[in-house]
Design an enzyme around this catalytic site. Structure first.
Site, PDB file in Angstrom:
ATOM      1  N   TRP A   1      -5.722  -6.680   0.511  1.00 58.87           N
ATOM      2  CA  TRP A   1      -5.188  -7.574  -0.302  1.00 58.87           C
ATOM      3  C   TRP A   1      -3.835  -6.944  -0.091  1.00 58.87           C
ATOM      4  O   TRP A   1      -3.699  -5.950   0.032  1.00 58.87           O
ATOM      5  CB  TRP A   1      -5.678  -6.863  -1.937  1.00 58.87           C
ATOM      6  CG  TRP A   1      -4.644  -6.456  -2.775  1.00 58.87           C
ATOM      7  CD1 TRP A   1      -3.285  -5.216  -2.757  1.00 58.87           C
ATOM      8  CD2 TRP A   1      -3.999  -7.272  -4.289  1.00 58.87           C
ATOM      9  NE1 TRP A   1      -1.796  -5.660  -3.633  1.00 58.87           N
ATOM     10  CE2 TRP A   1      -3.156  -7.157  -4.454  1.00 58.87           C
ATOM     11  CE3 TRP A   1      -4.723  -8.648  -4.007  1.00 58.87           C
ATOM     12  CZ2 TRP A   1      -2.807  -7.362  -5.814  1.00 58.87           C
ATOM     13  CZ3 TRP A   1      -3.846  -9.321  -5.235  1.00 58.87           C
ATOM     14  CH2 TRP A   1      -3.348  -8.805  -5.893  1.00 58.87           C
ATOM     15  N   MET A   2      -2.725  -7.535  -0.251  1.00 50.42           N
ATOM     16  CA  MET A   2      -1.551  -7.330  -0.792  1.00 50.42           C
ATOM     17  C   MET A   2      -0.720  -7.416  -1.696  1.00 50.42           C
ATOM     18  O   MET A   2      -0.835  -8.621  -1.785  1.00 50.42           O
ATOM     19  CB  MET A   2      -0.405  -7.720   0.877  1.00 50.42           C
ATOM     20  CG  MET A   2       1.096  -7.510   1.251  1.00 50.42           C
ATOM     21  SD  MET A   2       1.473  -8.219   2.146  1.00 50.42           S
ATOM     22  CE  MET A   2       1.908 -10.122   2.328  1.00 50.42           C
ATOM     23  N   ASN A   3       0.326  -6.505  -2.191  1.00 52.55           N
ATOM     24  CA  ASN A   3       1.608  -7.291  -3.194  1.00 52.55           C
ATOM     25  C   ASN A   3       2.664  -6.773  -2.516  1.00 52.55           C
ATOM     26  O   ASN A   3       3.325  -6.604  -1.772  1.00 52.55           O
ATOM     27  CB  ASN A   3       0.526  -6.537  -4.255  1.00 52.55           C
ATOM     28  CG  ASN A   3       0.779  -5.059  -4.501  1.00 52.55           C
ATOM     29  OD1 ASN A   3      -0.819  -4.466  -4.146  1.00 52.55           O
ATOM     30  ND2 ASN A   3       1.367  -4.300  -5.838  1.00 52.55           N
ATOM     31  N   ASP A   4       3.503  -5.483  -3.548  1.00 57.65           N
ATOM     32  CA  ASP A   4       4.685  -5.979  -3.685  1.00 57.65           C
ATOM     33  C   ASP A   4       5.470  -4.740  -2.011  1.00 57.65           C
ATOM     34  O   ASP A   4       4.542  -4.999  -1.173  1.00 57.65           O
ATOM     35  CB  ASP A   4       5.842  -4.257  -4.376  1.00 57.65           C
ATOM     36  CG  ASP A   4       4.783  -4.613  -5.327  1.00 57.65           C
ATOM     37  OD1 ASP A   4       4.160  -4.834  -5.905  1.00 57.65           O
ATOM     38  OD2 ASP A   4       4.838  -3.291  -6.966  1.00 57.65           O
TER      39      ASP A   4
ATOM     40  N   ASP B   1       7.180  -6.849 -15.718  1.00 52.21           N
ATOM     41  CA  ASP B   1       5.325  -6.660 -15.883  1.00 52.21           C
ATOM     42  C   ASP B   1       5.126  -7.565 -17.186  1.00 52.21           C
ATOM     43  O   ASP B   1       3.817  -8.216 -16.772  1.00 52.21           O
ATOM     44  CB  ASP B   1       5.224  -4.917 -16.500  1.00 52.21           C
ATOM     45  CG  ASP B   1       3.960  -4.672 -15.893  1.00 52.21           C
ATOM     46  OD1 ASP B   1       2.845  -5.969 -15.159  1.00 52.21           O
ATOM     47  OD2 ASP B   1       3.318  -4.289 -17.000  1.00 52.21           O
TER      48      ASP B   1
ATOM     49  N   ARG C   1       8.199   4.351 -12.476  1.00 46.55           N
ATOM     50  CA  ARG C   1       8.117   3.921 -11.522  1.00 46.55           C
ATOM     51  C   ARG C   1       8.955   3.121 -10.462  1.00 46.55           C
ATOM     52  O   ARG C   1       9.531   2.720 -11.494  1.00 46.55           O
ATOM     53  CB  ARG C   1       6.793   2.998 -11.381  1.00 46.55           C
ATOM     54  CG  ARG C   1       6.170   2.080 -11.852  1.00 46.55           C
ATOM     55  CD  ARG C   1       4.842   1.203 -12.000  1.00 46.55           C
ATOM     56  NE  ARG C   1       4.789   0.263 -12.909  1.00 46.55           N
ATOM     57  CZ  ARG C   1       3.931   0.044 -13.664  1.00 46.55           C
ATOM     58  NH1 ARG C   1       4.358   0.889 -14.717  1.00 46.55           N
ATOM     59  NH2 ARG C   1       3.950  -1.030 -14.916  1.00 46.55           N
TER      60      ARG C   1
ATOM     61  N   TRP D   1      -6.601  -5.355  -5.695  1.00 43.19           N
ATOM     62  CA  TRP D   1      -5.581  -4.705  -5.976  1.00 43.19           C
ATOM     63  C   TRP D   1      -6.674  -3.304  -6.452  1.00 43.19           C
ATOM     64  O   TRP D   1      -7.311  -2.975  -6.844  1.00 43.19           O
ATOM     65  CB  TRP D   1      -4.175  -4.727  -7.064  1.00 43.19           C
ATOM     66  CG  TRP D   1      -3.616  -3.899  -7.746  1.00 43.19           C
ATOM     67  CD1 TRP D   1      -2.483  -3.545  -6.375  1.00 43.19           C
ATOM     68  CD2 TRP D   1      -3.698  -2.604  -8.096  1.00 43.19           C
ATOM     69  NE1 TRP D   1      -1.369  -2.292  -6.915  1.00 43.19           N
ATOM     70  CE2 TRP D   1      -2.539  -1.609  -7.245  1.00 43.19           C
ATOM     71  CE3 TRP D   1      -5.191  -2.302  -8.463  1.00 43.19           C
ATOM     72  CZ2 TRP D   1      -2.577  -0.490  -8.646  1.00 43.19           C
ATOM     73  CZ3 TRP D   1      -4.660  -0.661  -9.392  1.00 43.19           C
ATOM     74  CH2 TRP D   1      -3.506  -0.363  -9.152  1.00 43.19           C
TER      75      TRP D   1
HETATM   76  N1  DQQ Z   1       3.043  -2.160  -8.429  1.00 40.84           N
HETATM   77  C1  DQQ Z   1       2.823  -1.316  -8.184  1.00 40.84           C
HETATM   78  C2  DQQ Z   1       3.922  -0.863  -9.067  1.00 40.84           C
HETATM   79  C3  DQQ Z   1       4.522  -1.825  -8.903  1.00 40.84           C
HETATM   80  C4  DQQ Z   1       3.620  -3.082  -9.119  1.00 40.84           C
HETATM   81  C5  DQQ Z   1       1.729  -0.925  -7.350  1.00 40.84           C
HETATM   82  C6  DQQ Z   1       4.365  -4.668  -9.231  1.00 40.84           C
HETATM   83  O1  DQQ Z   1       4.609   0.648  -8.480  1.00 40.84           O
HETATM   84  O2  DQQ Z   1       5.573  -1.356 -10.384  1.00 40.84           O
HETATM   85  O3  DQQ Z   1       0.450  -2.058  -6.832  1.00 40.84           O
HETATM   86  O4  DQQ Z   1       3.482  -5.336  -8.672  1.00 40.84           O
END
Ligand code: DQQ
Length: 572
Positions: free
Chosen positions: A58-61, A273, A186, A85
């Site tokens: 998995w990859m996100n931000d 969000d 955050r 995630w």
């Molecule tokens: N992803 C991170 C958070 C952020 C969110 C957690 C946004 O820090 O708010 O993986 O996709």
């Protein structure tokens, strides 16, 4: 202390001499995850060839993006243990050209109480004296969100392989007095330095349902004081991954994040969000009062301007000092089910890095794939001045249609057949959904059918329609995924955006990057962008085709078409 020439020098000599928390243990723990054999199925038609993605999982931000001593750094939220995630660490890849990437060991993994439950998003700042630091969100044992500092162990290593954490983390924590909700605090931004020498950064949050950017200031980057809200907007919910930066009026150059002064506007981008949209406003920043005010007409909520009207989230920019440009990275999530992500063993891409500038109107940004993308282009297939009559279709031959870069411009000579724009059609996505590619029109739909199967059972249509309104003509850009796959379980939402241009004086242009399971489109020279994820079952490998089409009644002219098969970049 008295021997130190500057406060920052003292800070670093102090931090590097003793009391640092080393990360070797966690590096060892996570080291092998980057090179794990993929457990996923061998059949991988959706892996990309020039969009960034890790080998598996998995990859996100995108996080901490920067250039340091000629090396580009991309850190990203990564689960070393699976395709969903969780277990989040900062994975790390480096590049000399933003195209070919070398994976390194994860840079930041849970190891301190202040991040033991996760190392979430954050940003890099290059401090004076060429000292990169990272501020990121850690999840503490009480599952509260706090902000932490990390710095490279060895600044002479341009690859910045090892990172150490400040032993007195966190730098910022929610307190009862601050009224900050510990689960909505955050994603610190890159810091900027004001004319008074103080450092500033913002952290995303929400108070009630009002999205807020909490401003902190610091003299030494170690001690931070909660100042106030740089900005807030009602009914926008939690602001994730804020980004705040200057852009120059009437200039093709990007600016360092600390630049203020004449001929400069500021951009505040927020990742919502609630809707998973990245919207931005263009406005003014007063560095004396530390207040940001969107310009009149810059809509400050989910209906505002977006970087991308398709899938694109948690984005982040950085100033590329080597080429005086600002570059945007954004996470492109899957449109497949979690079950299918697990089966294929990976999830998530990054959009191609985009150069980002203020449009000459001063009212919006324009984006374009970084120029380095062109180095992957093979031999061009070109056509000029082709009449595309209403109801016609033109296959573009000799192209590797799963892996291509296409630029096409349309000249409109006759606007008589443009349909009237109903004043209630204010939502471009709804309009594109209602009037998909197969719905015949007057002036449009015309554009591209990409990842098309031989018999057109499958295709993704990226196209324009031009409407007549009382103030002139309105250009609508759509990405219609409804026929993108015979497989039913994917999200095939149609996306849409208006393109702020005059089709009478300008040609209607489209650039589309096609990369197996991603279709990333730039309309009107980058004024409106739409990215889609698609999973064709027939239009894969050498069985994919590329067409230009016109499903309107009016003829349009393809004034220019250039299409290039793309080489594969070295990524994972
Ligand atoms: N992803 C991170 C958070 C952020 C969110 C957690 C946004 O820090 O708010 O993986 O996709």
């Amino acid at each position: 202390m008295a021997l130190c020439s500057t406060r920052l020098l003292c800070l670093f000599s102090l931090l590097f001499s003793h009391a640092v928390v080393h990360l070797e243990a966690s590096h060892q723990v996570y080291k092998n995850f980057q090179s794990l054999q993929c457990n996923s199925s061998a059949y991988q038609p959706y892996r990309t060839s020039f969009h960034f993605q890790p080998l598996n999982n998995w990859m996100n931000d995108p996080n901490g993006v920067m250039i340091y001593h000629g090396i580009y750094h991309l850190f990203y939220q990564y689960n070393p243990l699976g395709a969903v995630w969780g277990n989040i660490v900062w994975a790390h890849s480096t590049s000399k050209d933003l195209i070919n990437w070398i994976p390194l060991d994860p840079a930041i993994s849970p190891s301190q109480p202040s991040d033991i439950n996760g190392c979430w998003s954050g940003s890099a700042t290059i401090l004076p004296g060429d000292k990169p630091v990272i501020v990121y969100t850690g999840i503490n044992p009480q599952n509260q969100q706090v902000q932490n500092l990390a710095m490279p162990k060895n600044q002479s290593d341009p690859y910045l392989r090892e990172w150490i954490k400040y032993p007195h983390n966190p730098l910022m924590a929610p307190t009862p007095i601050s009224k900050i909700n510990a689960s909505s605090f955050r994603d610190p931004t890159t810091a900027w330095q004001g004319p008074d020498g103080l450092w500033r950064l913002i952290v995303g949050s929400e108070i009630g349902n009002t999205g807020v950017a909490i401003l902190y200031t610091s003299k030494d980057f170690l001690h931070w004081i909660l100042a106030h809200y740089l900005h807030s907007s009602k009914a926008t919910g939690m602001w994730e991954c804020p980004d705040f930066y200057p852009v120059q009026i009437n200039s093709s150059k990007g600016l360092d994040t600390s630049t203020t002064g004449a001929n400069i506007k500021h951009v505040l981008k927020l990742s919502l969000d609630d809707t998973k949209h990245d919207y931005y406003t263009v406005g003014s920043y007063n560095p004396n009062k530390d207040i940001y005010t969107p310009d009149k007409g810059s809509v400050d909520n989910d209906s505002g301007l977006r970087y991308d009207y398709g899938k694109f989230y948690a984005s982040k920019t950085f100033f590329d000092s080597s080429k005086h440009r600002r570059i945007l990275w954004g996470w492109i999530n899957e449109s497949s089910s979690q079950e299918d992500d697990i089966k294929k063993g990976w999830s998530g891409l990054q959009a191609v890095p985009r150069s980002i500038l203020l449009d000459k109107s001063g009212k919006q940004l324009v984006q374009w794939p970084v120029v380095e993308v062109k180095t992957l282009r093979g031999k061009p297939v070109g056509m000029n001045n082709i009449e595309l009559r209403g109801g016609s279709d033109l296959e573009i031959p000799n192209i590797k249609a799963t892996q291509a870069d296409v630029e096409i411009s349309f000249k409109i000579k006759d606007f008589k057949r443009a349909e009237a724009l109903n004043p209630s059609w204010t939502n471009p996505q709804d309009l594109c959904t209602q009037k998909g590619a197969s719905v015949k029109g007057g002036l449009g739909p015309f554009g591209l059918l990409v990842l098309a199967s031989k018999g057109l059972e499958e295709y993704t249509a990226v196209f324009f329609r031009i409407f007549k309104s009382k103030n002139g003509y309105v250009v609508l850009m759509c990405s219609d995924q409804s026929r993108s796959s015979l497989y039913e379980k994917n999200d095939k939402t149609t996306y849409g955006a208006f393109v702020n241009m005059d089709p009478v004086s300008e040609e209607v242009s489209l650039r589309t990057l096609i990369d197996h399971s991603i279709v990333e489109s730039f309309g009107g020279e980058g004024k409106s962008c739409i990215t889609a994820r698609v999973y064709p079952t027939l239009a894969v490998e050498d069985k994919a085709h590329l067409h230009a089409f016109n499903n309107g009644t009016a003829t349009v002219i393809i004034s220019k078409l250039g299409a290039w098969s793309m080489k594969k970049a070295q990524i994972a």
